[in-house]
Motif scaffolding. Structure first.
Motif, PDB file in Angstrom:
ATOM      1  N   THR A 186       0.844  -1.204   0.000  1.00 15.73           N
ATOM      2  CA  THR A 186       0.000   0.000   0.000  1.00 15.73           C
ATOM      3  C   THR A 186       0.869   1.240   0.000  1.00 15.73           C
ATOM      4  OG1 THR A 186      -0.083   0.139   2.410  1.00 15.73           O
ATOM      5  CG2 THR A 186      -1.790  -1.207   1.323  1.00 15.73           C
ATOM      6  N   THR A 187       0.313   2.342  -0.472  1.00 11.90           N
ATOM      7  CA  THR A 187       1.051   3.606  -0.489  1.00 11.90           C
ATOM      8  C   THR A 187       1.470   4.000   0.921  1.00 11.90           C
ATOM      9  OG1 THR A 187      -1.091   4.737  -0.432  1.00 11.90           O
ATOM     10  CG2 THR A 187      -0.029   4.503  -2.586  1.00 11.90           C
ATOM     11  N   THR A 188       0.588   3.750   1.907  1.00  8.59           N
ATOM     12  CA  THR A 188       0.918   4.098   3.294  1.00  8.59           C
ATOM     13  C   THR A 188       2.127   3.309   3.774  1.00  8.59           C
ATOM     14  OG1 THR A 188      -1.404   4.563   3.766  1.00  8.59           O
ATOM     15  CG2 THR A 188       0.052   4.189   5.660  1.00  8.59           C
ATOM     16  N   ARG A 189       2.113   2.002   3.488  1.00  8.26           N
ATOM     17  CA  ARG A 189       3.228   1.158   3.940  1.00  8.26           C
ATOM     18  C   ARG A 189       4.501   1.484   3.151  1.00  8.26           C
ATOM     19  NH1 ARG A 189       3.273  -3.032   7.265  1.00  8.26           N
ATOM     20  NH2 ARG A 189       4.917  -4.606   7.111  1.00  8.26           N
ATOM     21  N   PHE A 190       4.358   1.742   1.849  1.00  8.18           N
ATOM     22  CA  PHE A 190       5.523   2.069   1.025  1.00  8.18           C
ATOM     23  C   PHE A 190       6.182   3.356   1.531  1.00  8.18           C
ATOM     24  CE2 PHE A 190       7.345   3.877  -3.010  1.00  8.18           C
ATOM     25  CZ  PHE A 190       8.381   2.958  -3.131  1.00  8.18           C
ATOM     26  N   GLU A 191       5.382   4.359   1.838  1.00 11.01           N
ATOM     27  CA  GLU A 191       5.946   5.608   2.349  1.00 11.01           C
ATOM     28  C   GLU A 191       6.627   5.383   3.693  1.00 11.01           C
ATOM     29  OE1 GLU A 191       4.891  10.296   3.142  1.00 11.01           O
ATOM     30  OE2 GLU A 191       3.245   8.874   2.822  1.00 11.01           O
ATOM     31  N   ALA A 192       6.042   4.540   4.539  1.00 10.93           N
ATOM     32  CA  ALA A 192       6.659   4.248   5.833  1.00 10.93           C
ATOM     33  C   ALA A 192       8.010   3.573   5.648  1.00 10.93           C
ATOM     34  CB  ALA A 192       5.735   3.353   6.656  1.00 10.93           C
ATOM     35  N   GLN A 193       8.113   2.728   4.629  1.00 13.55           N
ATOM     36  CA  GLN A 193       9.392   2.063   4.350  1.00 13.55           C
ATOM     37  C   GLN A 193      10.428   3.070   3.864  1.00 13.55           C
ATOM     38  OE1 GLN A 193       8.263  -1.066   1.679  1.00 13.55           O
ATOM     39  NE2 GLN A 193       7.294  -2.300   3.279  1.00 13.55           N
ATOM     40  N   LEU A 194      10.029   3.987   2.988  1.00 13.20           N
ATOM     41  CA  LEU A 194      10.962   5.013   2.510  1.00 13.20           C
ATOM     42  C   LEU A 194      11.426   5.897   3.661  1.00 13.20           C
ATOM     43  CD1 LEU A 194       9.355   6.159  -0.888  1.00 13.20           C
ATOM     44  CD2 LEU A 194      11.010   4.324  -0.460  1.00 13.20           C
ATOM     45  N   ARG A 195      10.483   6.233   4.546  1.00 10.27           N
ATOM     46  CA  ARG A 195      10.824   7.071   5.696  1.00 10.27           C
ATOM     47  C   ARG A 195      11.808   6.334   6.608  1.00 10.27           C
ATOM     48  NH1 ARG A 195       6.024   8.493   6.661  1.00 10.27           N
ATOM     49  NH2 ARG A 195       5.500   6.833   8.156  1.00 10.27           N
ATOM     50  N   SER A 196      11.584   5.046   6.802  1.00  8.58           N
ATOM     51  CA  SER A 196      12.480   4.246   7.646  1.00  8.58           C
ATOM     52  C   SER A 196      13.886   4.172   7.042  1.00  8.58           C
ATOM     53  CB  SER A 196      11.901   2.840   7.822  1.00  8.58           C
ATOM     54  OG  SER A 196      12.828   2.003   8.478  1.00  8.58           O
ATOM     55  N   LEU A 197      13.968   3.958   5.741  1.00 10.59           N
ATOM     56  CA  LEU A 197      15.275   3.889   5.073  1.00 10.59           C
ATOM     57  C   LEU A 197      16.018   5.212   5.196  1.00 10.59           C
ATOM     58  CD1 LEU A 197      14.305   1.921   1.825  1.00 10.59           C
ATOM     59  CD2 LEU A 197      15.562   1.042   3.799  1.00 10.59           C
ATOM     60  N   THR A 198      15.286   6.313   5.031  1.00  9.60           N
ATOM     61  CA  THR A 198      15.895   7.643   5.145  1.00  9.60           C
ATOM     62  C   THR A 198      16.414   7.870   6.556  1.00  9.60           C
ATOM     63  OG1 THR A 198      14.432   8.521   3.428  1.00  9.60           O
ATOM     64  CG2 THR A 198      15.491  10.116   4.897  1.00  9.60           C
ATOM     65  N   ARG A 199      15.608   7.505   7.556  1.00 10.52           N
ATOM     66  CA  ARG A 199      15.992   7.715   8.952  1.00 10.52           C
ATOM     67  C   ARG A 199      17.253   6.929   9.302  1.00 10.52           C
ATOM     68  NH1 ARG A 199      11.652   6.042  10.964  1.00 10.52           N
ATOM     69  NH2 ARG A 199      12.342   3.981  11.674  1.00 10.52           N
ATOM     70  N   LEU A 208       6.124   9.488  -4.426  1.00  8.11           N
ATOM     71  CA  LEU A 208       6.718   9.247  -3.112  1.00  8.11           C
ATOM     72  C   LEU A 208       8.240   9.187  -3.200  1.00  8.11           C
ATOM     73  CD1 LEU A 208       4.196   6.599  -1.724  1.00  8.11           C
ATOM     74  CD2 LEU A 208       4.487   8.962  -0.937  1.00  8.11           C
ATOM     75  N   LEU A 209       8.768   8.539  -4.238  1.00 12.44           N
ATOM     76  CA  LEU A 209      10.220   8.509  -4.437  1.00 12.44           C
ATOM     77  C   LEU A 209      10.765   9.921  -4.575  1.00 12.44           C
ATOM     78  CD1 LEU A 209      10.475   5.532  -6.964  1.00 12.44           C
ATOM     79  CD2 LEU A 209      11.331   5.529  -4.613  1.00 12.44           C
ATOM     80  N   GLN A 210      10.084  10.736  -5.371  1.00 13.73           N
ATOM     81  CA  GLN A 210      10.532  12.122  -5.556  1.00 13.73           C
ATOM     82  C   GLN A 210      10.483  12.886  -4.236  1.00 13.73           C
ATOM     83  OE1 GLN A 210       7.639  12.839  -8.810  1.00 13.73           O
ATOM     84  NE2 GLN A 210       9.373  13.622 -10.004  1.00 13.73           N
ATOM     85  N   GLY A 211       9.441  12.651  -3.468  1.00 15.24           N
ATOM     86  CA  GLY A 211       9.291  13.365  -2.207  1.00 15.24           C
ATOM     87  C   GLY A 211      10.406  13.059  -1.220  1.00 15.24           C
ATOM     88  N   MET A 248      14.510   9.943  -3.601  1.00 13.92           N
ATOM     89  CA  MET A 248      15.014   8.603  -3.871  1.00 13.92           C
ATOM     90  C   MET A 248      14.860   8.230  -5.341  1.00 13.92           C
ATOM     91  SD  MET A 248      13.936   6.343  -0.579  1.00 13.92           S
ATOM     92  CE  MET A 248      14.728   6.579   1.004  1.00 13.92           C
ATOM     93  N   ASN A 249      15.480   7.110  -5.681  1.00 15.93           N
ATOM     94  CA  ASN A 249      15.483   6.641  -7.056  1.00 15.93           C
ATOM     95  C   ASN A 249      15.145   5.159  -7.074  1.00 15.93           C
ATOM     96  OD1 ASN A 249      15.780   6.805  -9.820  1.00 15.93           O
ATOM     97  ND2 ASN A 249      17.737   7.878  -9.706  1.00 15.93           N
ATOM     98  N   ALA A 250      15.004   4.595  -8.277  1.00 14.47           N
ATOM     99  CA  ALA A 250      14.639   3.184  -8.382  1.00 14.47           C
ATOM    100  C   ALA A 250      15.039   2.640  -9.743  1.00 14.47           C
ATOM    101  CB  ALA A 250      13.143   3.006  -8.162  1.00 14.47           C
ATOM    102  N   VAL A 251      14.935   1.319  -9.864  1.00 19.65           N
ATOM    103  CA  VAL A 251      15.145   0.622 -11.140  1.00 19.65           C
ATOM    104  C   VAL A 251      13.861  -0.130 -11.453  1.00 19.65           C
ATOM    105  CG1 VAL A 251      16.523  -1.069 -12.410  1.00 19.65           C
ATOM    106  CG2 VAL A 251      17.604   0.336 -10.626  1.00 19.65           C
ATOM    107  N   VAL A 252      13.294   0.121 -12.638  1.00 21.05           N
ATOM    108  CA  VAL A 252      12.061  -0.541 -13.054  1.00 21.05           C
ATOM    109  C   VAL A 252      12.388  -1.525 -14.174  1.00 21.05           C
ATOM    110  CG1 VAL A 252       9.753  -0.253 -14.023  1.00 21.05           C
ATOM    111  CG2 VAL A 252      10.665   1.457 -12.425  1.00 21.05           C
ATOM    112  N   TYR A 253      11.998  -2.785 -13.982  1.00 16.18           N
ATOM    113  CA  TYR A 253      12.240  -3.819 -14.993  1.00 16.18           C
ATOM    114  C   TYR A 253      10.978  -3.998 -15.836  1.00 16.18           C
ATOM    115  CZ  TYR A 253      16.697  -4.715 -12.906  1.00 16.18           C
ATOM    116  OH  TYR A 253      17.984  -4.558 -12.470  1.00 16.18           O
TER     117      TYR A 253
END
Length: 547
Positions: free
Chosen positions: A394-407, A451-454, A457-462
């Motif tokens: 979910t977007t909520t969980r994905f954002e929480a993961q990005l926030r955790s990685l940043t922290r 969310l990545l932009q916010g 962050m960056n990513a690789v899309v296959y």
């Protein structure tokens, strides 16, 4: 890359010619190059600094280590490449202190004693110029074979391109009908013993029978007995047939004007590449005339320079020369030998092999022990339930993961970033991580991308590369959802999102015939590259299935 070559020498050696030739090719690649050495006689495209690397007192060695440490830090050196034991000694410790990738090339057999067996100062990335040296390092010094890669001497292809034999009269000052035999190499050390044997036991006797002219070319340092032996050989022969030419910066004309070349190492390689008949006679042993039959054996020991030492038998050498001269001087080496020499020792291929070793050293020295790679498929507002739930977040969980990685201090990179790191073009952040998305769903753009932009962050899309079927067609038993459009892919790419290949049809490759596998992999790469106007450098196996 900023590359530092370290040598220790007081006259021109094969190591200097090797380094200078490699440097010129590395300059073509765009690297910034430095050479430090006691002396440097050859022209080079590197910045040269005189440092007494060859002075081996421990006090001087420690001073050299301190100097190298400062130089590495001040010039942001990314690779240190040593070319002798003394250079490896100081280079090893300087790179240990600065955590700089270290490469050493071993050009000949090393002294075997207790300290050399106990401590490997050549490092974890060793280049041996022939198989015999690799065997010597592994079997006699106890170095792990996996740390040693055979990378031969490199010679530029313009050495043989368009070269025609030079006139003997102009180059050597002897009649064209003379049989010109040339020895080219140092006169100090074991190579001087080759000349001594030829003068004392071989050529003086043959000079009375043949129109032989023997030219000794090389030797910035000439042992005192060599000129006396030359004078004695001419006296015994009753004519002047031996000529001591001394050191020559460019030996190509001498090679092309010679009928037969006696030599080893780089001289042997150049002679064969030019098509000249070669008698391989090196520091370790005598091989004789190189032919198609013994070419592989000659290459194994760098043409007699690096095998197990064998005292040459004067009678055999004299017999071989007698046989060669009695048949008439061969006009050239066998075609297969010439072609094999040019292919194996072309400096362009050699430099590529060295570059690969640089990149491996850079990875092992500078890369974190682990780079996490997180695999996503879809980002959705709410979990859909059913079998596809495991492919969604979910977007909520994905954002929480990005926030955790940043922290926790993680920084996203792409495989292009990692490839640039291996080439020495950039460093990795302290805690790199790679975020990947398989298949290329439209929600990667509409929900994940903002969310990545916010979070910066960056990513690789296959991408599944089929551009005609724009839903998850490979999964007909589940709800069809849209895939990324061409404008969306291009917008994400401009931001810095990297796109890799995930085949054309997203089928398990293990279930396909080889021909179909090639089509899936090759065509998908081409489609995405045409879409982006950029290279695709990474691939994700559908379902993670591979053999």
């Amino acid at each position: 890359m900023n590359i530092l070559h370290v040598l220790s020498q007081f006259e021109v050696t094969g190591a200097e010619v090797y380094a200078a030739t490699l440097v010129d090719q590395q300059a073509e690649r765009g690297h910034t190059l430095f050479i430090v050495s006691d002396t440097l006689s050859l022209d080079s495209r590197a910045t040269y600094i005189t440092v007494p690397i060859g002075q081996r007192s421990y006090r001087q060695r420690l001073a050299n280590v301190r100097w190298l440490v400062r130089f590495i830090r001040q010039n942001d050196i990314q690779i240190v490449h040593a070319h002798s034991r003394a250079a490896s000694w100081v280079g090893y410790f300087a790179t240990l202190i600065t955590n700089t990738p270290f490469i050493s090339t071993v050009h000949g057999r090393q002294h075997v004693h207790a300290s050399s067996k106990m401590f490997n100062i050549y490092g974890r990335h060793i280049l041996a110029v022939c198989e015999s040296i690799k065997d010597h390092l592994a079997n006699e010094l106890g170095i792990a074979p996996e740390a040693i890669t055979v990378v031969p001497n490199g010679i530029p292809s313009d050495l043989w391109t368009g070269k025609t034999p030079a006139a003997k009269k102009r180059v050597f000052g002897v009649p064209e009908r003379s049989l010109v035999l040339s020895f080219i190499g140092r006169l100090s050390g074991p190579k001087g013993d080759v000349v001594r044997l030829l003068l004392r036991d071989v050529l003086t006797r043959l000079a009375k029978k043949y129109r032989l002219a023997f030219f000794i070319i090389g030797g910035m340092k000439v042992p005192g007995d060599i000129p006396r032996l030359v004078e004695e050989a001419n006296r015994v022969a009753g004519k002047t047939f031996v000529y001591l030419k001394g050191f020559q910066k460019d030996v190509i004309e001498y090679l092309t004007a010679s009928d037969i070349v006696v030599g080893s190492g780089r001289v042997a390689i150049k002679a064969l590449a030019l098509g000249k008949p070669l008698v391989a006679f090196g520091e370790s042993h005598y091989l004789g005339l190189v032919t198609d039959k013994n070419f592989a054996e000659a290459v194994h020991s760098n043409f007699g320079d690096a095998g197990t030492f064998q005292q040459p038998e004067p009678f055999r050498v004299r017999h071989d020369f007698e046989a060669i001269l009695s048949r008439g001087v061969p006009r050239s080496s066998a075609t297969k030998t010439v072609e094999a020499t040019r292919a194996r020792f072309d400096v362009r291929a050699v430099e590529q092999s060295v570059q690969q070793q640089y990149e491996q050293a850079l990875i092992k020295t500078k890369s974190p022990s682990v780079i996490p790679v997180l695999l996503y498929h879809r980002v959705v507002p709410a979990l859909p339930g059913g079998k596809l739930e495991g492919l969604t977040v979910t977007t909520t969980r994905f954002e929480a993961q990005l926030r955790s990685l940043t922290r926790r201090g993680y920084t996203t990179i792409t495989f292009s970033d990692y490839a640039a790191f291996t080439r020495g073009e950039r460093l990795l952040p302290p805690r790199p991580i790679i975020l990947t998305f398989d298949d290329g769903y439209e929600d990667n753009y509409s929900l994940a991308f903002p969310l990545l932009q916010g979070y910066g962050m960056n990513a690789v899309v296959y991408l599944v590369a089929n551009r005609k079927q724009r839903t998850n067609f490979w999964d007909p038993d589940h709800p069809q959802v849209p895939l990324l459009t061409t404008p969306q892919v291009r917008e994400m790419s401009r931001y810095g999102v990297e796109f890799g290949s995930h085949t054309i049809s997203n089928r398990c490759l293990l279930a396909l015939q080889n021909r179909a596998v090639v089509e899936e992999v090759r065509k998908s790469k081409r489609i995405i590259e045409d879409l982006l106007g950029d290279r695709v450098i990474s691939f994700a196996y559908p379902y993670g299935d591979l053999d």
